[in-house]
Design an enzyme around this catalytic site. Structure first.
Site: not given
Length: 301
Positions: A44-46, A48
């Site tokens: 997951l992106d930071p 998110a």
């Protein structure tokens, strides 16, 4: 008594906080569990939050099934502003007017133009690789980003809420879908630009947000309570059919020997068990034989 580090096996469902990388979450969870081997099942992106399944020990052998799983997200599209990363962590590179939009018109667009198979170009700032380098590394170096367009599938979507310059959208999609690109594409179809202001993963395969705990909750637990949060090793492959071994078959399979199976058993991958004990991943061949693919550690059998 807490288990030894090399005996930590299972799946941990974390509700990831914003601002953390997925690897940071993994490393902190490994330390808290006393595990030596672990991996996540799709970063997951930071920015998110939400469902992040972590696999430890023998569960890492089956994590690929989670990488391939469908996912569901809730995202806020901030309209009128485009960033270099396509999310709120990036620098503004374009601004545009936001047209007046009705909820009905937006929903109609989502349901007609953004459902089913779509061709999507991943954002420049992504972990996809080109000639051994991640795209975000090339982007940071100011180098040209190669076209990595791919076919993805939006299984379902709906408009949850909207404001003058934002949209909240729920979407259910296949692996490899970039929500950041989805938001930019929707904005372009609406006649403006956008970026992801908020992103939350609500479902990953069969795992849902209600099953997850935060890292802070995990840290507040005792060592024994933490280990109790682990789902079984086979939690990653519950979608596969079960094949139960008798003692003769078990003795052969655990040594890598193929065994005959009933002709009516369908071919393909199966979860194999001895009584109620998970043994590993197997495959039923067209020749009506069961061969082992990935077994749990011998000392667990």
């Amino acid at each position: 008594m807490a288990r030894k580090a090399n005996n930590v096996h299972g799946v941990l469902l974390i509700d990831k906080d914003a601002g953390m990388t997925s690897n940071h979450v993994l490393q902190r969870a490994k330390r808290l569990l006393g595990a030596t081997k672990g991996g996540h099942t799709g970063a997951l992106d930071p920015l998110a939050t939400g469902v992040l399944p972590l696999c430890f020990g023998d569960a890492t052998k089956y994590s690929q099934f989670m990488l391939d799983a469908d996912k569901a997200y809730e995202t806020r599209a901030q309209l009128g502003v485009r960033t270099d990363t396509a999310d709120a962590d990036g620098a503004v590179i374009e601004q545009a007017a936001v047209p007046e939009l009705s909820a009905d018109a937006i929903s109609q667009l989502l349901r007609t133009e953004f459902i089913g198979e779509l061709t999507q170009t991943p954002p420049a700032y992504s972990a996809l690789k080109h000639q051994g380098k991640k795209l975000y590394e090339l982007a940071r170096e100011g180098k040209a980003i190669p076209d990595k367009s791919r076919t993805i599938r939006i299984l379902d979507n709906r408009l949850i809420a909207e404001g003058e310059d934002w949209l909240d959208i729920w979407l259910h999609c296949t692996k490899g879908t970039y929500v950041r690109s989805f938001v930019e594409d929707v904005a372009a179809a609406l006649g403006t630009v956008a970026h992801v202001a908020r992103l939350r993963r609500l479902q990953h395969g069969n795992f849902e947000i209600g099953q997850c705990i935060t890292l802070d909750q995990l840290e507040a637990m005792s060592a024994e309570e933490r280990l109790m949060q682990l789902l079984p090793v086979d939690a990653c492959i519950t979608a596969l059919p079960v094949y139960a071994l008798n003692e003769h078959q078990f003795a052969a399979v655990k040594h890598g020997i193929k065994v005959p199976v009933e002709p009516e058993v369908d071919t393909g991958e199966v979860r194999i068990y001895r009584k109620e004990q998970f043994i590993g991943l197997g495959e039923i061949t067209p020749e009506h034989e069961l061969k082992s693919r990935r077994l749990v550690q011998t000392d667990l059998l």
